[in-house]
Design a protein around this motif. Structure first.
Motif, PDB file in Angstrom:
ATOM      1  N   ASN A 371      11.237 -10.349  -3.931  1.00 30.48           N
ATOM      2  CA  ASN A 371      10.852 -11.182  -2.782  1.00 30.48           C
ATOM      3  C   ASN A 371      10.407 -10.341  -1.595  1.00 30.48           C
ATOM      4  O   ASN A 371       9.543 -10.751  -0.819  1.00 30.48           O
ATOM      5  CB  ASN A 371      12.022 -12.081  -2.352  1.00 30.48           C
ATOM      6  N   PHE A 372      11.040  -9.157  -1.460  1.00 37.29           N
ATOM      7  CA  PHE A 372      10.754  -8.312  -0.300  1.00 37.29           C
ATOM      8  C   PHE A 372       9.872  -7.114  -0.665  1.00 37.29           C
ATOM      9  O   PHE A 372       9.594  -6.270   0.192  1.00 37.29           O
ATOM     10  CB  PHE A 372      12.062  -7.825   0.318  1.00 37.29           C
ATOM     11  N   GLY A 373       9.450  -7.033  -1.926  1.00 33.66           N
ATOM     12  CA  GLY A 373       8.574  -5.945  -2.336  1.00 33.66           C
ATOM     13  C   GLY A 373       9.221  -4.573  -2.261  1.00 33.66           C
ATOM     14  O   GLY A 373       8.559  -3.587  -1.911  1.00 33.66           O
ATOM     15  N   VAL A 374      10.507  -4.480  -2.607  1.00 34.39           N
ATOM     16  CA  VAL A 374      11.253  -3.218  -2.525  1.00 34.39           C
ATOM     17  C   VAL A 374      11.296  -2.565  -3.903  1.00 34.39           C
ATOM     18  O   VAL A 374      11.661  -3.218  -4.895  1.00 34.39           O
ATOM     19  CB  VAL A 374      12.689  -3.462  -2.012  1.00 34.39           C
ATOM     20  N   ASN A 375      10.932  -1.307  -3.969  1.00 30.25           N
ATOM     21  CA  ASN A 375      11.006  -0.548  -5.215  1.00 30.25           C
ATOM     22  C   ASN A 375      12.462  -0.439  -5.655  1.00 30.25           C
ATOM     23  O   ASN A 375      13.312   0.012  -4.884  1.00 30.25           O
ATOM     24  CB  ASN A 375      10.413   0.850  -5.004  1.00 30.25           C
ATOM     25  N   PRO A 376      12.813  -0.824  -6.890  1.00 32.73           N
ATOM     26  CA  PRO A 376      14.220  -0.820  -7.303  1.00 32.73           C
ATOM     27  C   PRO A 376      14.848   0.569  -7.349  1.00 32.73           C
ATOM     28  O   PRO A 376      16.059   0.704  -7.151  1.00 32.73           O
ATOM     29  CB  PRO A 376      14.188  -1.460  -8.698  1.00 32.73           C
ATOM     30  N   TYR A 377      14.046   1.598  -7.593  1.00 32.91           N
ATOM     31  CA  TYR A 377      14.590   2.959  -7.622  1.00 32.91           C
ATOM     32  C   TYR A 377      14.853   3.467  -6.203  1.00 32.91           C
ATOM     33  O   TYR A 377      15.830   4.190  -5.959  1.00 32.91           O
ATOM     34  CB  TYR A 377      13.645   3.894  -8.379  1.00 32.91           C
ATOM     35  N   PHE A 378      13.979   3.094  -5.290  1.00 32.90           N
ATOM     36  CA  PHE A 378      14.222   3.423  -3.884  1.00 32.90           C
ATOM     37  C   PHE A 378      15.486   2.718  -3.388  1.00 32.90           C
ATOM     38  O   PHE A 378      16.328   3.326  -2.715  1.00 32.90           O
ATOM     39  CB  PHE A 378      13.008   2.994  -3.051  1.00 32.90           C
ATOM     40  N   PHE A 379      15.625   1.446  -3.740  1.00 32.16           N
ATOM     41  CA  PHE A 379      16.827   0.693  -3.375  1.00 32.16           C
ATOM     42  C   PHE A 379      18.069   1.322  -3.987  1.00 32.16           C
ATOM     43  O   PHE A 379      19.116   1.432  -3.330  1.00 32.16           O
ATOM     44  CB  PHE A 379      16.678  -0.758  -3.845  1.00 32.16           C
ATOM     45  N   ALA A 380      17.964   1.770  -5.238  1.00 31.91           N
ATOM     46  CA  ALA A 380      19.100   2.403  -5.915  1.00 31.91           C
ATOM     47  C   ALA A 380      19.561   3.654  -5.184  1.00 31.91           C
ATOM     48  O   ALA A 380      20.770   3.912  -5.067  1.00 31.91           O
ATOM     49  CB  ALA A 380      18.722   2.736  -7.357  1.00 31.91           C
TER      50      ALA A 380
END
Length: 454
Positions: A371-380
């Protein structure tokens, strides 16, 4: 009460029970089964056997089977075994001594040596409690006898001991990969530079702090320094073999030559070889390592089973949807979403450890990343850095309690808390740097495996 209200009650009751000191894994399991019995109850109990005619027991069975057959989690006992063998091979004390002598001309040389030793050993071990405990027995008395400020010394050990859950090969990243269904190879590559960045910031802080307050860490006396040839020989003997083992394990993973489980098996064999090389391999030590590995692995498995059962019931009752709708209702910008999530994880780190936060709470936010266009690896990586604070945030800073447990009357708990606060600020600063420069986490995995496409 509606089902979503029951889910929120379930979550609040769990936090209360944890604060009261109940075992986390079995609390999760009991609450998952208890509330799950309500969630899946279909009525019609006429005989005693009908009491067990409830889908919660099928769910519990399936979760148990899923944990046991998960290929990603196979690496956990192997990495644990490698760490326990290395811990018993008397490598760490040699490593600390040689690094201390090699860094003797730097301000706070013993603190720098302790941080590097913690980083290397925690990377091989991945067990925060083991690293902090061992370094508390080894490095703290040495620093105290050299005239180091006790608050300062305790902060170094507590902060350094937590690096193992971030720097690969990290058990925490394996768990995250299993939960988020991400590639453990990409996660390891993404964690390399953030982990090294955090360790470097710790060392930089030590140098600057000692330069501004020399009384915190007196310089070693010249008569205590052995000849340079002996220092370099000790450094080669102690530092190179362990570093080569870790580099081989990591290199085989990042190079695509082995899966994390295969590399962990190679690391476990390498740990046995190192113990043999240092003439510290004995049947008794191997038996201890196997026993401790089995004990820790069983704990992790029960934690997974309990957490997944709890999370499944919580989601079935509508708890995830309630929180997702609540967050989305604010109409946040991506950066506001990231800040909100990190604040929530930071606060949860006070009463909970990283494992419960990862397994129960992080899955609540994962579906919102698109929904927010956040890279999952960056979030991790933001989450991985943030989870460092779960060991460093008073009043439930577990690393402080580990250290206090081995030092007993040598230092007050409040002094340890004061010593770790600067490192807590450094972790937050590193998160800000990562947000401003996402390439710190994303460049290496993109370079090694190609650009990630959502």
């Amino acid at each position: 009460m509606t089902d979503p209200q029951v889910a929120i009650l379930m979550l609040c009751l769990f936090i209360v029970l944890v604060l009261l000191g109940f075992p986390i894994a079995f609390t999760l399991l009991a609450m998952g089964v208890g509330f799950g019995y309500y969630a899946y109850y279909q009525g019609g109990i006429e005989t005693f056997g009908d009491l067990f005619n409830n889908n919660i027991f099928y769910l519990l069975n399936q979760n148990t089977y899923s944990v046991m057959e998960n290929d990603t989690l196979v690496a956990i006992p192997l990495f644990l075994f490698m760490g326990y063998v290395v811990e018993r091979a008397n490598i760490v004390n040699r490593l600390f001594y040689s690094l201390q002598m090699a860094a003797r001309n730097l301000p706070g040389s013993m603190a720098i040596a302790a941080l590097i030793t913690c980083a290397v050993f925690s990377t091989a071990s991945g067990i925060v409690g083991a690293v902090v405990t061992l370094m508390g027995l080894l490095a703290f008395p040495a620093m105290a006898s050299a005239g180091y400020n006790k608050q300062f010394a305790s902060g170094v050990i507590c902060a350094g001991g937590t690096l193992g859950i971030l720097i690969p090969p990290s058990i925490m990243l394996i768990v995250y990969a299993a939960i988020a269904e991400l590639s453990p190879l990409r996660l390891y590559a993404a964690a390399m530079f953030p982990g090294l960045l955090l360790a470097s910031l710790y060392i930089l802080y030590v140098v600057v702090r000692v330069m501004s307050q020399p009384s915190l860490a007196p310089k070693p006396r010249d008569e205590d320094v052995p000849p340079a040839s002996k220092i370099y020989w000790d450094l080669i003997v102690s530092f190179v073999p362990l570093t080569a083992l870790i580099a081989t394990v990591l290199g085989s993973i990042l190079g695509g030559l082995a899966t994390p489980a295969e590399a962990a098996a190679m690391g476990a064999l390498g740990g046995l070889f190192l113990a043999l090389l240092y003439r510290s391999l004995s049947w008794e030590k191997v038996k201890e390592s196997v026993f401790l590995t089995a004990k820790a692995t069983a704990m992790v498995c029960w934690l997974f089973i309990g957490s997944w059962t709890f999370a499944s019931v919580f989601s079935y009752l509508g708890g995830h949807d309630v929180i997702e709708h609540w967050v989305l209702s604010f109409d946040l910008e991506p950066w506001q979403f990231l800040v909100l999530v990190q604040i929530i994880i930071f606060v949860l780190g006070w009463p909970l450890e990283w494992s419960e936060i990862l397994i129960i709470f992080v899955p609540i936010f994962l579906p919102m990343l698109d929904n927010f266009g956040v890279n999952p690896y960056f979030f991790a990586m933001l989450v991985a850095l943030n989870l460092q604070t779960s060991f460093l945030t008073p009043p439930m800073a577990m690393s402080a309690y580990y250290l206090k447990g081995v030092l007993k009357d040598q230092i007050e708990l409040m002094d340890i808390f004061k010593g770790i606060l600067p490192y807590l600020a450094i972790v937050i600063f590193s998160m800000v740097l990562l947000y401003q420069f996402p390439g710190i986490a994303l460049w290496l995995p993109d370079y090694l495996f190609g650009e990630y496409i959502q």
